[in-house]
Design a protein around this motif. Sequence first.
Motif, mmCIF file in Angstrom:
data_model
loop_
_atom_site.group_PDB
_atom_site.id
_atom_site.type_symbol
_atom_site.label_atom_id
_atom_site.label_comp_id
_atom_site.label_asym_id
_atom_site.label_seq_id
_atom_site.Cartn_x
_atom_site.Cartn_y
_atom_site.Cartn_z
ATOM 1 N N ALA A 91 0.842 -1.207 0.000
ATOM 2 C CA ALA A 91 0.000 0.000 0.000
ATOM 3 C C ALA A 91 0.876 1.255 0.000
ATOM 4 O O ALA A 91 0.602 2.207 -0.738
ATOM 5 N N LEU A 92 1.933 1.262 0.807
ATOM 6 C CA LEU A 92 2.847 2.411 0.827
ATOM 7 C C LEU A 92 3.529 2.573 -0.529
ATOM 8 O O LEU A 92 3.595 3.692 -1.062
ATOM 9 N N ASP A 93 4.021 1.487 -1.083
ATOM 10 C CA ASP A 93 4.655 1.559 -2.411
ATOM 11 C C ASP A 93 3.674 2.104 -3.448
ATOM 12 O O ASP A 93 4.049 2.916 -4.307
ATOM 13 N N HIS A 94 2.426 1.669 -3.359
ATOM 14 C CA HIS A 94 1.430 2.128 -4.323
ATOM 15 C C HIS A 94 1.152 3.622 -4.156
ATOM 16 O O HIS A 94 1.038 4.349 -5.154
ATOM 17 N N GLU A 95 1.066 4.091 -2.925
ATOM 18 C CA GLU A 95 0.836 5.527 -2.713
ATOM 19 C C GLU A 95 2.001 6.354 -3.242
ATOM 20 O O GLU A 95 1.802 7.440 -3.797
ATOM 21 N N ARG A 96 3.203 5.848 -3.101
ATOM 22 C CA ARG A 96 4.369 6.554 -3.664
ATOM 23 C C ARG A 96 4.277 6.612 -5.191
ATOM 24 O O ARG A 96 4.620 7.627 -5.801
ATOM 25 N N TYR A 97 3.826 5.531 -5.794
ATOM 26 C CA TYR A 97 3.628 5.484 -7.247
ATOM 27 C C TYR A 97 2.578 6.518 -7.672
ATOM 28 O O TYR A 97 2.782 7.253 -8.644
ATOM 29 N N ILE A 98 1.470 6.581 -6.950
ATOM 30 C CA ILE A 98 0.419 7.553 -7.282
ATOM 31 C C ILE A 98 0.937 8.972 -7.086
ATOM 32 O O ILE A 98 0.645 9.863 -7.903
ATOM 33 N N SER A 99 1.716 9.203 -6.044
ATOM 34 C CA SER A 99 2.307 10.538 -5.831
ATOM 35 C C SER A 99 3.153 10.956 -7.025
ATOM 36 O O SER A 99 3.089 12.105 -7.469
ATOM 37 N N LYS A 100 3.936 10.017 -7.550
ATOM 38 C CA LYS A 100 4.771 10.312 -8.724
ATOM 39 C C LYS A 100 3.894 10.669 -9.918
ATOM 40 O O LYS A 100 4.193 11.610 -10.666
ATOM 41 N N ALA A 116 -5.607 26.392 -14.375
ATOM 42 C CA ALA A 116 -6.781 25.759 -13.769
ATOM 43 C C ALA A 116 -6.450 24.327 -13.332
ATOM 44 O O ALA A 116 -6.802 23.918 -12.221
ATOM 45 N N SER A 117 -5.770 23.590 -14.183
ATOM 46 C CA SER A 117 -5.392 22.219 -13.817
ATOM 47 C C SER A 117 -4.392 22.220 -12.673
ATOM 48 O O SER A 117 -4.470 21.390 -11.765
ATOM 49 N N ARG A 118 -3.470 23.160 -12.690
ATOM 50 C CA ARG A 118 -2.486 23.262 -11.611
ATOM 51 C C ARG A 118 -3.186 23.480 -10.278
ATOM 52 O O ARG A 118 -2.868 22.824 -9.283
ATOM 53 N N ILE A 119 -4.166 24.361 -10.264
ATOM 54 C CA ILE A 119 -4.902 24.642 -9.023
ATOM 55 C C ILE A 119 -5.656 23.389 -8.566
ATOM 56 O O ILE A 119 -5.625 23.032 -7.382
ATOM 57 N N MET A 120 -6.317 22.705 -9.493
ATOM 58 C CA MET A 120 -7.039 21.474 -9.136
ATOM 59 C C MET A 120 -6.074 20.415 -8.612
ATOM 60 O O MET A 120 -6.347 19.736 -7.625
ATOM 61 N N LEU A 121 -4.920 20.305 -9.248
ATOM 62 C CA LEU A 121 -3.947 19.286 -8.850
ATOM 63 C C LEU A 121 -3.307 19.577 -7.495
ATOM 64 O O LEU A 121 -2.813 18.651 -6.837
ATOM 65 N N ASN A 122 -3.321 20.842 -7.073
ATOM 66 C CA ASN A 122 -2.783 21.166 -5.745
ATOM 67 C C ASN A 122 -3.458 20.320 -4.669
ATOM 68 O O ASN A 122 -2.808 19.869 -3.723
ATOM 69 N N TRP A 123 -4.779 20.124 -4.808
ATOM 70 C CA TRP A 123 -5.506 19.309 -3.835
ATOM 71 C C TRP A 123 -4.924 17.899 -3.781
ATOM 72 O O TRP A 123 -4.722 17.330 -2.702
ATOM 73 N N PHE A 124 -4.631 17.329 -4.957
ATOM 74 C CA PHE A 124 -4.084 15.974 -5.013
ATOM 75 C C PHE A 124 -2.667 15.905 -4.459
ATOM 76 O O PHE A 124 -2.299 14.914 -3.829
ATOM 77 N N VAL A 125 -1.877 16.936 -4.684
ATOM 78 C CA VAL A 125 -0.520 16.961 -4.125
ATOM 79 C C VAL A 125 -0.610 16.889 -2.605
ATOM 80 O O VAL A 125 0.088 16.080 -1.958
ATOM 81 N N GLU A 126 -1.463 17.718 -2.023
ATOM 82 C CA GLU A 126 -1.638 17.713 -0.564
ATOM 83 C C GLU A 126 -2.208 16.382 -0.087
ATOM 84 O O GLU A 126 -1.786 15.848 0.948
ATOM 85 N N GLU A 127 -3.158 15.838 -0.814
ATOM 86 C CA GLU A 127 -3.774 14.563 -0.458
ATOM 87 C C GLU A 127 -2.741 13.446 -0.442
ATOM 88 O O GLU A 127 -2.747 12.587 0.442
ATOM 89 N N GLN A 128 -1.821 13.453 -1.405
ATOM 90 C CA GLN A 128 -0.819 12.398 -1.467
ATOM 91 C C GLN A 128 0.172 12.471 -0.312
ATOM 92 O O GLN A 128 0.665 11.436 0.136
ATOM 93 N N VAL A 129 0.449 13.660 0.183
ATOM 94 C CA VAL A 129 1.297 13.776 1.378
ATOM 95 C C VAL A 129 0.614 13.038 2.530
ATOM 96 O O VAL A 129 1.235 12.240 3.238
ATOM 97 N N GLU A 130 -0.682 13.270 2.681
ATOM 98 C CA GLU A 130 -1.461 12.607 3.734
ATOM 99 C C GLU A 130 -1.528 11.095 3.500
ATOM 100 O O GLU A 130 -1.369 10.309 4.438
ATOM 101 N N GLU A 131 -1.759 10.694 2.256
ATOM 102 C CA GLU A 131 -1.860 9.269 1.935
ATOM 103 C C GLU A 131 -0.562 8.527 2.251
ATOM 104 O O GLU A 131 -0.579 7.445 2.836
ATOM 105 N N LEU A 139 2.115 1.033 8.360
ATOM 106 C CA LEU A 139 3.138 0.008 8.174
ATOM 107 C C LEU A 139 4.047 -0.067 9.400
ATOM 108 O O LEU A 139 4.365 -1.163 9.878
ATOM 109 N N ALA A 140 4.443 1.071 9.934
ATOM 110 C CA ALA A 140 5.310 1.087 11.122
ATOM 111 C C ALA A 140 4.616 0.420 12.310
ATOM 112 O O ALA A 140 5.248 -0.356 13.046
#
Length: 163
Positions: A91-100, A116-131, A139-140
Amino acid sequence: MAFTEKMQKAMNDQINAEMFSAYLYQSMAAWLESTDMPGMAHWMEVQAKEEMEHAFKFYRYIMERGGKVTLQAIEAPQSEWDSPVSVFSDALDHERYISKRIDDLMDMAISEKDHASRIMLNWFVEEQVEEEDNASTNLAKIRHLEGSKRGMYMLDKEFGSRG
């Protein structure tokens, strides 16, 4: 700037990646359930639903930009693991893949001056940090308690409380 064909295709590909993520997490849930880890299975089911919501964010965004959503076949996910550690490590490896993938989309939006896409993608960038943080923390915890039946039982109960 207009919503380009290149960005539209990349976002359609991301819909597929997010839907695959949902399939993968549901498959992890099924395996965990079959190994008597109902709390961890519940945690993964919630994660699967969240990934579908991510797919629909891209879906709605493409439509809002006047683009065309093109759904693709979803690859079958892995269905067997050795242990809860291997599930959550994957799951961690997969989240790293999605972040990339999200980072690559952001790079494309920047290079195409698609604000516009950059602004929308900002949400996903922040979400991936959390994920990634959630996956790493989970895992720890599992690694720390591996080998302790009582500890794993308590952890499974904790994971089952995810809303």
